[in-house]
Enzyme design. Structure first.
Site, mmCIF file in Angstrom:
data_model
loop_
_atom_site.group_PDB
_atom_site.id
_atom_site.type_symbol
_atom_site.label_atom_id
_atom_site.label_comp_id
_atom_site.label_asym_id
_atom_site.label_seq_id
_atom_site.Cartn_x
_atom_site.Cartn_y
_atom_site.Cartn_z
ATOM 1 N N LYS A 184 45.867 29.841 41.724
ATOM 2 C CA LYS A 184 44.722 30.638 42.184
ATOM 3 C C LYS A 184 44.629 31.851 41.261
ATOM 4 C CE LYS A 184 42.512 32.605 46.300
ATOM 5 N NZ LYS A 184 41.903 33.737 45.622
ATOM 6 N N PHE A 242 37.642 24.741 37.164
ATOM 7 C CA PHE A 242 38.342 23.996 38.217
ATOM 8 C C PHE A 242 37.485 22.977 38.963
ATOM 9 C CE2 PHE A 242 37.384 28.225 40.070
ATOM 10 C CZ PHE A 242 36.597 27.863 41.149
HETATM 11 P P1 ATP Z 1 39.760 35.735 47.866
HETATM 12 O O1 ATP Z 1 39.377 37.131 48.196
HETATM 13 O O2 ATP Z 1 41.069 35.283 48.421
HETATM 14 O O3 ATP Z 1 39.555 35.364 46.437
HETATM 15 P P2 ATP Z 1 37.289 34.458 48.542
HETATM 16 O O4 ATP Z 1 36.634 34.571 49.885
HETATM 17 O O5 ATP Z 1 36.665 35.152 47.385
HETATM 18 O O6 ATP Z 1 38.796 34.879 48.735
HETATM 19 P P3 ATP Z 1 38.194 31.785 48.806
HETATM 20 O O7 ATP Z 1 37.333 30.604 48.810
HETATM 21 O O8 ATP Z 1 38.793 32.164 50.072
HETATM 22 O O9 ATP Z 1 37.366 32.960 48.142
HETATM 23 O O10 ATP Z 1 39.341 31.562 47.767
HETATM 24 C C1 ATP Z 1 39.062 30.835 46.619
HETATM 25 C C2 ATP Z 1 38.670 31.780 45.496
HETATM 26 O O11 ATP Z 1 39.728 31.783 44.565
HETATM 27 C C3 ATP Z 1 37.458 31.270 44.770
HETATM 28 O O12 ATP Z 1 36.278 31.900 45.221
HETATM 29 C C4 ATP Z 1 37.749 31.566 43.302
HETATM 30 O O13 ATP Z 1 37.118 32.768 42.920
HETATM 31 C C5 ATP Z 1 39.244 31.794 43.250
HETATM 32 N N1 ATP Z 1 40.004 30.772 42.512
HETATM 33 C C6 ATP Z 1 40.911 31.018 41.553
HETATM 34 N N2 ATP Z 1 41.464 29.896 41.098
HETATM 35 C C7 ATP Z 1 40.890 28.870 41.772
HETATM 36 C C8 ATP Z 1 41.059 27.455 41.738
HETATM 37 N N3 ATP Z 1 41.926 26.859 40.929
HETATM 38 N N4 ATP Z 1 40.289 26.730 42.587
HETATM 39 C C9 ATP Z 1 39.412 27.300 43.426
HETATM 40 N N5 ATP Z 1 39.217 28.632 43.498
HETATM 41 C C10 ATP Z 1 39.951 29.424 42.685
#
Ligand code: ATP
Length: 610
Positions: free
Chosen positions: A273, A368
């Site tokens: 991530k 990704f």
């Molecule tokens: P956070 O604040 O934890 O990033 P979020 O609400 O922005 O949360 P989530 O869908 O909960 O988003 O977490 C996935 C986020 O992580 C994606 O929006 C993306 O920006 C990021 N990310 C980084 N690496 C990856 C990956 N390999 N696959 C998917 N998402 C990824």
């Protein structure tokens, strides 16, 4: 269609404290709108002229609006400014002055929605020499013919501050109620009353289909027009299109790798991530590359280096068009190490010095997912298939790579991979389903993706993204500024914001200053219809900003309304010792941590204590 119909509806939306009434008002409005202009009317109701992702702002400055109001009403600019200082809202000032204007006019034509839209378009499009005068002329012309209430909403719209606080989902609800029942039953209201169980089920399916279409095209105006002209058939015709952003798929969270593997059927594709900025890249070889942020803002102009890197890495011999989901991660070009997420924020919102910023804060693009390839919609295909397509379309370079991944069913291998991710400077991992139904679910936070982070040592396993819905006057050093904010989580089912804490720590003095000004612009005289609170704030705010908050733990409290009565009667969830971590300008209020997520976090926290 008369603009006064819109103005009257806006007034009533503004006055209601009930979400359902808001929807009903919109249904009334949409029912009376000719299909030919419903697209425009939807954008206007969002306070815009085009879908969000077109990032075209009206750009009227307060000064210019003051000049126009003075000119049209015959009051001196100083008087307009004085009233503005007192009332804090130029819309209300315009309304008041138009009602008592000194210059009575002989000829005034009633304002139509079409005319208002065309004038606003002219204002937004004016540029170069003479732009100010042209804008002034256009504003004066419509204000001249406006009735007082119309003036209120016209001025707010042109300043970019309509502030109705109507969520996209509320508009979708209203559109589905207005147009979907037409399918078999004829008129919306009759269908509403005579609904049988079958009809109700059909309506739920229609609502889901309408939302799905919106997730694919991110354009409420498009959905409205298709519905109004072609019913559900029209809406089902909406497809992914390169160049038009897709609402992003999001992850759920769980507290341990064991649970994650269990939830994903024992096997998952684990991925680093990366802690950067999400970028959805739309590639059209021979045409252009467009980049969209998580909020679907067009950020192409801010990242020319990313466009160049994509074009270099893309296999344009075999492919010509794609939509790719990526994370742009700041990194050290010498060592290849990732840098803190904040570095990339230096690149955001820039109009000048873009090239220099690209040099100073370089990013590497970690791809990704892939949603579309050469006209073929891949979003519905299982994840492994999409990943294969991704591997074929890029030749990894020092600026574009595939996200690091591991397909595994082994718990200790998974734990090691997680550790490796942390050691590489990542936030944690995202575990992804590889099952047959692991489609890309646009716009949804679901269990196909599960994130696992471990960056905070406090009892709360993760930060929460919360929305300020009210504010309290500061005292002593904070006199004249906000002393604390009333923060809320988002209740998705009821589309409202429920309070969880009062936030007063973690702000620097400068931040407090700018925050008071920024949030001040969102002030409304009473609790907003989408806010559920038993606490009485000194000032109420339209839910708009998102702040990331770190807390010591989640507790039960009778004072807060998040998940009220869900775990214990008479209590909601509260965050203890909250402190601001950072402002999340990349999130919309509806992207805030949901009440359900907080309930889950609370349950997991309990398990850990046992
Ligand atoms: P956070 O604040 O934890 O990033 P979020 O609400 O922005 O949360 P989530 O869908 O909960 O988003 O977490 C996935 C986020 O992580 C994606 O929006 C993306 O920006 C990021 N990310 C980084 N690496 C990856 C990956 N390999 N696959 C998917 N998402 C990824």
């Amino acid at each position: 269609m008369d603009y006064s119909v819109l103005a009257e509806t806006y007034r009533r939306i503004e006055e209601t404290t009930k979400r359902l009434e808001m929807t009903a008002l919109l249904v009334g409005l949409f029912s009376g709108t000719p299909p030919g202009i419903i697209r425009k009317l939807v954008y206007l109701t969002q306070g815009r002229l085009y879908p969000d992702f077109m990032s075209i702002e009206l750009g009227v400055a307060d000064r210019l609006a003051i000049r126009a109001i003075a000119f049209v009403t015959g009051y001196p600019e100083e008087e307009v400014t004085r009233r503005w200082m007192k009332e804090g809202d130029l819309g209300l000032v315009a309304e008041g002055l138009v009602a008592v204007k000194k210059q009575r006019t002989l000829f005034s034509e009633p304002l139509t929605v079409e005319r208002v839209y065309a004038s606003l378009q002219g204002i937004a499009g004016a540029s170069g020499a003479g732009a100010q005068e042209l804008k002034m002329k256009l504003i004066a012309e419509i204000l001249h013919d406006a009735r007082p209430l119309e003036a209120r909403f016209l001025v707010r719209t042109m300043l970019g501050r309509l502030r109705l606080g109507v969520a996209d989902m509320t508009i979708l609800d209203a559109l589905a109620i207005t147009f979907a029942p037409r399918e078999g039953t004829g008129d919306a209201r009759a269908a509403e009353e005579a609904a049988t169980a079958d009809e109700l089920a059909a309506r739920r399916r229609n609502r889901a289909a309408v939302e799905h279409a919106y997730n694919l095209c991110s354009d409420l105006g498009e959905v409205a027009e298709r519905l109004a002209t072609g019913g559900m058939e029209g809406v089902r015709g909406i497809r992914l299109e390169a160049g038009r952003p897709v609402r992003p798929m999001l992850a759920e969270r769980l507290g341990s790798m064991e649970e994650i593997l269990g939830k994903l059927g024992g096997k998952a594709s684990l991925e680093y991530k990366y802690d950067g900025m999400r970028i959805q890249s739309h590639i059209r070889i021979g045409k252009e590359v467009r980049l969209f942020s998580r909020q679907l803002e067009n950020v192409t102009g801010q990242f020319p280096d990313v466009t160049a890197a994509i074009l270099q890495a893309f296999n344009s011999r075999d492919h010509e068009e794609a939509i790719v989901d990526c994370e742009a991660v700041p990194f050290n070009t010498e060592t290849g190490e990732f840098l803190p997420f904040q570095e990339v924020s230096h690149r955001r919102g820039r109009k000048y010095g873009v090239e220099e910023a690209a040099e100073d804060y370089p990013v590497i693009l970690m791809a990704f997912d892939c949603l579309l390839l050469d006209g073929r919609e891949l979003a519905g295909a299982p994840y492994p298939e999409r990943r294969k397509a991704l591997a074929r379309m890029f030749r990894p370079t020092d600026r574009v790579q595939m996200s690091e991944s591991l397909l595994t069913s082994d718990l200790s291998a998974a734990e090691q991979f997680f550790q490796k991710a942390l050691d590489s400077g990542c936030e944690g991992i995202v575990a992804k389903s590889v099952s047959e139904d692991s489609a890309y679910r646009a716009g949804a936070r679901g269990w196909q993706w599960i994130k696992f982070k471990r960056d905070y040592k406090s009892e709360m396993e993760d930060t929460a993204d919360l929305v300020p819905v009210g504010a309290f006057a500061g005292h002593g050093k904070r006199k004249g500024k906000y002393g604390a904010l009333l923060m809320a989580a988002y209740n998705k089912d009821l589309d409202r914001f429920e309070t969880v804490c009062k936030l007063g720590t973690g702000f620097s003095d400068e931040m407090l200053e700018s925050m008071t000004a920024e949030l001040g612009a969102q002030r409304v005289p009473q609790r907003h219809a989408r806010v559920e609170s038993t606490m009485k704030a000194d000032y109420w705010l339209v839910p708009s900003a998102v702040y990331e908050v770190l807390g010591a733990e989640i507790t039960l409290s009778p004072v807060h309304t998040a998940g009220f009565g869900k775990l214990r009667s008479g209590s909601g969830l509260a965050i203890r010792f909250p402190r601001l971590k950072q402002v999340r300008a990349d999130k919309r209020p509806e992207d805030a941590t949901s009440v359900q997520e907080l309930l889950d976090m609370y349950e997991r926290q309990l398990k850990k204590v046992e």
